[in-house]
Design a protein around this motif. Structure first.
Motif, PDB file in Angstrom:
ATOM      1  N   ILE A  90      24.849   9.833 -50.157  1.00 52.21           N
ATOM      2  CA  ILE A  90      25.042   8.394 -50.311  1.00 52.21           C
ATOM      3  C   ILE A  90      23.723   7.780 -50.742  1.00 52.21           C
ATOM      4  O   ILE A  90      22.715   7.885 -50.038  1.00 52.21           O
ATOM      5  CB  ILE A  90      25.536   7.748 -49.000  1.00 52.21           C
ATOM      6  N   ILE A  91      23.726   7.139 -51.895  1.00 50.50           N
ATOM      7  CA  ILE A  91      22.524   6.478 -52.410  1.00 50.50           C
ATOM      8  C   ILE A  91      22.695   4.981 -52.202  1.00 50.50           C
ATOM      9  O   ILE A  91      23.638   4.377 -52.725  1.00 50.50           O
ATOM     10  CB  ILE A  91      22.297   6.792 -53.903  1.00 50.50           C
ATOM     11  N   ILE A  92      21.806   4.379 -51.414  1.00 47.97           N
ATOM     12  CA  ILE A  92      21.890   2.950 -51.117  1.00 47.97           C
ATOM     13  C   ILE A  92      21.158   2.160 -52.191  1.00 47.97           C
ATOM     14  O   ILE A  92      20.018   2.473 -52.551  1.00 47.97           O
ATOM     15  CB  ILE A  92      21.303   2.656 -49.728  1.00 47.97           C
ATOM     16  N   VAL A  93      21.815   1.131 -52.692  1.00 44.68           N
ATOM     17  CA  VAL A  93      21.226   0.281 -53.725  1.00 44.68           C
ATOM     18  C   VAL A  93      21.132  -1.151 -53.207  1.00 44.68           C
ATOM     19  O   VAL A  93      21.809  -1.528 -52.253  1.00 44.68           O
ATOM     20  CB  VAL A  93      22.060   0.323 -55.026  1.00 44.68           C
ATOM     21  N   GLU A  94      20.301  -1.934 -53.851  1.00 45.02           N
ATOM     22  CA  GLU A  94      20.082  -3.328 -53.464  1.00 45.02           C
ATOM     23  C   GLU A  94      20.594  -4.250 -54.561  1.00 45.02           C
ATOM     24  O   GLU A  94      20.855  -3.839 -55.692  1.00 45.02           O
ATOM     25  CB  GLU A  94      18.585  -3.581 -53.238  1.00 45.02           C
ATOM     26  N   ALA A 148      35.619  12.695 -40.444  1.00 45.42           N
ATOM     27  CA  ALA A 148      36.178  13.775 -41.253  1.00 45.42           C
ATOM     28  C   ALA A 148      35.280  14.999 -41.305  1.00 45.42           C
ATOM     29  O   ALA A 148      35.584  15.973 -42.005  1.00 45.42           O
ATOM     30  CB  ALA A 148      36.438  13.271 -42.679  1.00 45.42           C
ATOM     31  N   GLY A 149      34.154  14.970 -40.570  1.00 45.25           N
ATOM     32  CA  GLY A 149      33.226  16.097 -40.572  1.00 45.25           C
ATOM     33  C   GLY A 149      32.429  16.234 -41.846  1.00 45.25           C
ATOM     34  O   GLY A 149      31.942  17.325 -42.158  1.00 45.25           O
ATOM     35  N   LEU A 150      32.248  15.138 -42.584  1.00 45.33           N
ATOM     36  CA  LEU A 150      31.578  15.188 -43.882  1.00 45.33           C
ATOM     37  C   LEU A 150      30.271  14.411 -43.920  1.00 45.33           C
ATOM     38  O   LEU A 150      29.673  14.270 -44.991  1.00 45.33           O
ATOM     39  CB  LEU A 150      32.514  14.635 -44.978  1.00 45.33           C
ATOM     40  N   VAL A 199      29.675   1.659 -43.114  1.00 42.39           N
ATOM     41  CA  VAL A 199      31.123   1.829 -42.915  1.00 42.39           C
ATOM     42  C   VAL A 199      31.559   3.219 -43.377  1.00 42.39           C
ATOM     43  O   VAL A 199      32.295   3.927 -42.679  1.00 42.39           O
ATOM     44  CB  VAL A 199      31.906   0.740 -43.678  1.00 42.39           C
ATOM     45  N   LEU A 200      31.076   3.622 -44.541  1.00 43.87           N
ATOM     46  CA  LEU A 200      31.462   4.912 -45.103  1.00 43.87           C
ATOM     47  C   LEU A 200      30.957   6.070 -44.250  1.00 43.87           C
ATOM     48  O   LEU A 200      31.689   7.047 -44.015  1.00 43.87           O
ATOM     49  CB  LEU A 200      30.930   5.032 -46.537  1.00 43.87           C
ATOM     50  N   ARG A 201      29.726   5.992 -43.763  1.00 48.98           N
ATOM     51  CA  ARG A 201      29.184   7.076 -42.939  1.00 48.98           C
ATOM     52  C   ARG A 201      30.048   7.329 -41.709  1.00 48.98           C
ATOM     53  O   ARG A 201      30.272   8.477 -41.317  1.00 48.98           O
ATOM     54  CB  ARG A 201      27.751   6.735 -42.509  1.00 48.98           C
ATOM     55  N   TRP A 226      36.813  13.215 -51.418  1.00 47.50           N
ATOM     56  CA  TRP A 226      35.486  13.556 -51.935  1.00 47.50           C
ATOM     57  C   TRP A 226      35.344  15.045 -52.215  1.00 47.50           C
ATOM     58  O   TRP A 226      34.660  15.443 -53.165  1.00 47.50           O
ATOM     59  CB  TRP A 226      34.404  13.104 -50.949  1.00 47.50           C
ATOM     60  N   ARG A 227      35.979  15.897 -51.421  1.00 45.41           N
ATOM     61  CA  ARG A 227      35.865  17.346 -51.656  1.00 45.41           C
ATOM     62  C   ARG A 227      36.361  17.730 -53.044  1.00 45.41           C
ATOM     63  O   ARG A 227      35.963  18.764 -53.585  1.00 45.41           O
ATOM     64  CB  ARG A 227      36.651  18.113 -50.598  1.00 45.41           C
TER      65      ARG A 227
END
Length: 427
Positions: free
Chosen positions: A102-106, A94-96, A86-88, A70-71
């Motif tokens: 992160i935009i959550i969608v439905e 990784a300290g990120l 999961v991603l969080r 991502w960097r």
């Protein structure tokens, strides 16, 4: 290790950013495995043009590279609630966690991401919150399936809703980018509910301890095993950090049934043999995972004895055959029984990817102008293309990793575009 890029009007959209595991490297000191990802240099060299990243679901080969890469991109990430959790947790390691937007969608929601209008459509897979997306530009609409199968009775989540995909036929889909993992398999994949019944039948007559090896990401399988434990008078314990983490995520996002108890793995060794049902990591023979430690008799929480059963509820990933069979031999050498899918007619494992009949059905519903098979080796892509052709899709594009297709105004294939640095855009 999926990474797909869509270009239009000088901008790019990334769909998935995953990792895979390279062949194990044997050194004098240790057995290690390399984590590998797709080469991101093409887009990282022009990251100002990357409008965003869409993650279709939470399997490692779709989300696992985000903390590593991502960097290089520094773009917003769009995904659904379960995958976001999961991603969080990966980003926190990784300290990120505080850096990545992160935009959550439905389900059914649309988002404008740069030059692209993206809409999320839920489907069924071996993990909750798996989504396909449609990507709209003035040049045309692309339907990207992600990983999927047609499962009308999944153990977790809602069944596959065919009408949502047959409606795409009226939307003039230019191209369908489609999962090819099981394109060599005739017929229709079995449901996770079938697997639950198979596991129940395999375990209910057992009188000794049962240990099941499965992928920690297969939450539906864990729920099924919890139900099996309830019906057979056993206690379910999870041995392995990745399993515990997955259940924690499921609880945090409302995907773990409240009436399904787990016991602490530290207590399972005190139970009578006939009351033990444990789930362990290491179904692919990974050297440091729980099944290998059980085979070596150095698992802190549990010791197996002659007559106990180790059941493999996972596919044998190509390349892992030797490691798995070596593990099986270790158990058999101690008179611990093993059960793999090839040993029984019971469905103790089912795939999360579509067989040929499912591919044929989805092509007939969507009716794209172009089929682009992805997610598989050359034989799988070719088989997917044959199904598309037989389903009256006018054109099939079968390429290699790094190839780039210009889909409009004219179809052009640019071989190994990522490596040459050439760019083709939807215009």
């Amino acid at each position: 290790m999926n990474m797909n890029l869509y270009g239009h009007d000088g901008q790019w959209l990334m769909v998935d950013c995953g990792v895979s595991f390279n062949e194990p490297l044997l050194s004098q000191d240790a057995l290690t495995s390399e984590v590998v990802s797709a080469d991101p240099s093409f887009i990282s060299e022009q990251k100002e043009r990357l409008a965003g990243m869409v993650i279709t679901h939470a399997h490692e080969d779709h989300v696992g590279a985000v903390p590593y890469l991502w960097r290089r991109f520094k773009c917003p990430v769009y995904t659904t609630r379960f995958t976001a959790e999961v991603l969080r947790r990966k980003l926190a390691q990784a300290g990120l966690e505080q850096d990545v937007p992160i935009i959550i969608v439905e389900d059914s929601e649309s988002k404008r991401i740069g030059s692209f209008q993206v809409t999320w459509l839920a489907l069924t897979h071996s993990m909750p919150d798996a989504f396909s997306v449609t990507i709209d530009t003035p040049a045309g609409r692309v339907f990207h399936t992600g990983d999927w199968k047609i499962d009308k009775q999944p153990v977790v989540g809602e069944g596959f809703v065919a009408s949502r995909f047959s409606a795409l036929a009226k939307q003039n889909v230019l191209a369908m980018v489609c999962d090819s993992t099981n394109a060599l398999q005739a017929g229709h994949s079995l449901s996770e509910s079938d697997c639950y019944q198979g596991l129940l039948a395999a375990i209910k007559e057992e009188k000794n301890r049962v240990v099941v090896g499965c992928f920690s990401s297969n939450l539906a399988r864990l729920v099924s095993l919890g139900r099996v434990a309830q019906e057979t008078g056993r206690y379910l314990a999870l041995i392995g950090r990745s399993l515990l983490n997955m259940v924690s995520i499921a609880r945090a996002t409302g995907h773990w049934p409240e009436d399904l108890p787990l016991i602490d793995a530290a207590h399972i060794g005190y139970l009578p043999r006939e009351e033990v049902l444990a789930v362990a990591t290491g179904s692919q023979g990974e050297p440091r995972a729980t099944l290998n430690r059980l085979a070596a008799n150095n698992c802190f929480d549990l010791t197996l004895e002659a007559g106990d059963l180790v059941l493999f509820s996972a596919m044998m990933i190509p390349g892992n055959e030797n490691d798995i069979m070596r593990l099986v031999s270790q158990f058999k050498g101690q008179k611990i029984r093993t059960l793999q899918q090839q040993d029984t007619d019971l469905p103790i494992h089912v795939s999360g990817h579509p067989y040929q009949d499912e591919l044929r059905q989805l092509y007939s519903w969507v009716q794209p102008e172009i089929a682009i098979p992805v997610h598989g080796e050359a034989a799988h892509l070719a088989a997917n293309a044959e199904v598309a052709k037989a389903s009256h899709v006018p054109r099939q594009l079968v390429g290699k990793n790094g190839d780039l297709y210009q889909l409009a105004p004219n179809v052009t294939v640019i071989r190994q575009a990522v490596k040459t640095g050439r760019i083709a855009l939807l215009r």
